[in-house]
Design a protein around this motif. Structure first.
Motif, short mmCIF file in Angstrom:
data_model
loop_
_atom_site.label_atom_id
_atom_site.label_comp_id
_atom_site.label_asym_id
_atom_site.label_seq_id
_atom_site.Cartn_x
_atom_site.Cartn_y
_atom_site.Cartn_z
N LYS A 93 1.10 -1.25 -0.26
CA LYS A 93 0.08 0.00 0.06
C LYS A 93 0.94 1.48 -0.50
CE LYS A 93 -3.65 1.93 2.38
NZ LYS A 93 -4.52 2.32 3.76
N ALA A 94 2.21 0.98 0.54
CA ALA A 94 3.11 2.12 1.15
C ALA A 94 3.37 2.35 -0.20
CB ALA A 94 3.71 1.83 2.26
N MET A 95 3.68 1.79 -1.30
CA MET A 95 4.27 1.42 -2.79
C MET A 95 3.49 1.84 -3.58
SD MET A 95 6.86 -1.51 -3.08
CE MET A 95 7.25 -1.41 -4.64
N ARG A 96 1.90 1.94 -3.07
CA ARG A 96 0.66 2.22 -4.24
C ARG A 96 0.66 1.26 -5.25
NH1 ARG A 96 1.06 9.14 -5.05
NH2 ARG A 96 0.69 9.33 -3.60
N LEU A 97 0.80 0.25 -4.92
CA LEU A 97 0.40 -1.17 -6.09
C LEU A 97 -0.38 -2.48 -5.01
CD1 LEU A 97 4.47 -2.02 -6.62
CD2 LEU A 97 2.49 -0.30 -7.75
N THR A 98 -0.26 -2.79 -5.99
CA THR A 98 -1.34 -4.27 -5.90
C THR A 98 -0.97 -5.70 -4.91
OG1 THR A 98 -1.65 -4.48 -7.73
CG2 THR A 98 -3.85 -3.05 -7.03
N PHE A 132 11.01 0.27 -10.19
CA PHE A 132 10.04 1.61 -8.98
C PHE A 132 10.31 2.84 -9.50
CE2 PHE A 132 8.64 3.31 -5.16
CZ PHE A 132 7.15 2.89 -5.67
N ASN A 133 11.35 3.33 -9.83
CA ASN A 133 11.62 4.57 -10.16
C ASN A 133 10.90 4.65 -10.88
OD1 ASN A 133 13.08 4.99 -7.69
ND2 ASN A 133 14.70 4.86 -8.50
N ALA A 177 11.92 -9.03 -2.25
CA ALA A 177 13.00 -7.38 -2.48
C ALA A 177 11.94 -6.56 -2.94
CB ALA A 177 13.78 -8.34 -3.33
N VAL A 178 11.05 -6.79 -3.55
CA VAL A 178 9.65 -5.14 -4.13
C VAL A 178 9.64 -4.61 -2.81
CG1 VAL A 178 7.54 -5.03 -5.28
CG2 VAL A 178 9.42 -6.83 -6.50
N LEU A 179 8.88 -5.57 -1.96
CA LEU A 179 8.96 -4.95 -1.19
C LEU A 179 9.21 -4.14 0.09
CD1 LEU A 179 6.32 -7.45 -0.37
CD2 LEU A 179 5.48 -5.10 -0.52
#
Length: 346
Positions: free
Chosen positions: A196-201, A230-231, A298-300
């Motif tokens: 959620k902090a990344m604005r990703l599902t 992500f950038n 790693a993504v999270l």
């Protein structure tokens, strides 16, 4: 008194012989092995084929007792599929009762990190009684995918590559129900909060993780690569919607279904597919593999930096040179292309 003793002693001797015979045939170890063995009973098995499966691991006299029990019961008419343990020291009656009542042993099944649903179906069917075609048809069926909250492109997101205890004869529906339950468990409060902090599902996290996993097998570098992609996503979504594509080479390989490509040329980038992130902005419609748990995490837990570019290192170490600007990236790419040419990699 003498007459009674005359008949009692022979009767006792007969009783002891019977007890000894029963113990020898029914109670002594059915297995001739020193470790636990398993037999697998599938839907095509008959009582005779079960005997055939038992024969290589059993003592002859105990197997004869097993057959005797089968002949005098309804075992042949009510065979239960499953994976059954044959433990050292267990008698024929104990093992027979286990098979007759369908008391099978669970097994560890690892969901693999693979590129395609076809491969997933094949790998799972090699470990379970499931038919690979039946499983593949289920996970490519839009209605079944919708039942679990996915579509045919995102259903791969439901499979978290961990090891699970399950029965060998599990049905397709039960298997998929279990995978959905394990996926829901995997996405705990902590992981959901990070997404959620990344604005990703969760699906978007898994799609991005699949790209990261395809980029490198070096787990230590995965957060760096995740941060770079992500950038690019953030740059496209928040800073300049028309200015940044993901441009991930592994998505091109997936679109082409040419996973062995070691070098991507311009003509490869022309493939018209929603998975081609050189043509279409944002994430592809689904994961390009079932990513590892390491890749997902790693993504999270992506590395926070301002790199927008990366290129494989010219030493072929499996790691990358990162760059902030296109000019820096082109310098790195030039070194890598020289190294490719020296090795004759096309």
């Amino acid at each position: 008194m003498k007459v009674r003793r005359k008949y009692t002693i022979p009767a006792l001797l007969c009783l002891l012989v019977i007890i000894g015979w029963v113990s020898y045939y029914f109670m002594s170890s059915l297995s001739a092995k020193e470790s636990t063995e398993y037999i697998y009973v599938d839907k095509d098995d008959t009582v005779d084929s079960i005997y055939t499966k038992l024969d290589p691991i059993c003592n002859n006299h105990s197997l004869a007792a097993f057959k005797m029990l089968a002949r005098h019961t309804s075992f042949a008419e009510h065979i239960h599929t499953g994976r059954y343990a044959v433990e050292p020291g267990e008698g024929a009656y104990t093992v027979f009762k286990r098979l007759k009542n369908g008391l099978q042993s669970p097994m560890n099944v690892t969901v693999p990190s693979v590129r395609t649903l076809e491969r997933l179906s094949a790998e799972i069917s090699n470990k379970l009684m499931l038919d690979s075609a039946e499983l593949y048809q289920a996970i490519t069926n839009p209605d079944i995918c919708k039942k679990y909250g996915y579509d045919t492109a995102t259903i791969a997101c439901m499979f978290i590559p961990n090891t699970y205890d399950m029965y060998w004869n599990v049905s397709v529906n039960t298997f998929l129900d279990r995978m959905k339950k394990e996926s829901d468990k995997f996405w705990n409060e902590e992981r959901m909060a990070k997404a959620k902090a990344m604005r990703l599902t969760p699906n978007e996290v898994i799609i991005l993780a699949s790209i990261v996993d395809e980029e490198t097998a070096n787990n230590g570098e995965k957060p760096m690569i995740a941060g770079m992609y992500f950038n690019r996503l953030r740059y496209h979504n928040e800073i300049n919607p028309k200015g940044m594509l993901l441009q991930a080479d592994p998505t091109v390989k997936f679109a082409l279904k040419q996973f062995s490509l070691r070098r991507i040329y311009n003509y490869h980038l022309q493939v018209d597919s929603p998975y081609n992130t050189y043509k279409y902005a944002g994430l592809p419609p689904g994961p390009i593999r079932i990513p590892s748990v390491v890749g997902i995490d790693a993504v999270l837990n992506y590395a926070h930096h301002d790199y927008l570019y990366m290129c494989a290192k010219e030493d072929f170490s499996g790691t990358h040179n990162f760059a902030r600007t296109m000019s820096e990236h082109l310098q790195n790419a030039a070194k890598y292309y020289v190294a490719l040419n020296k090795r004759g990699i096309h």
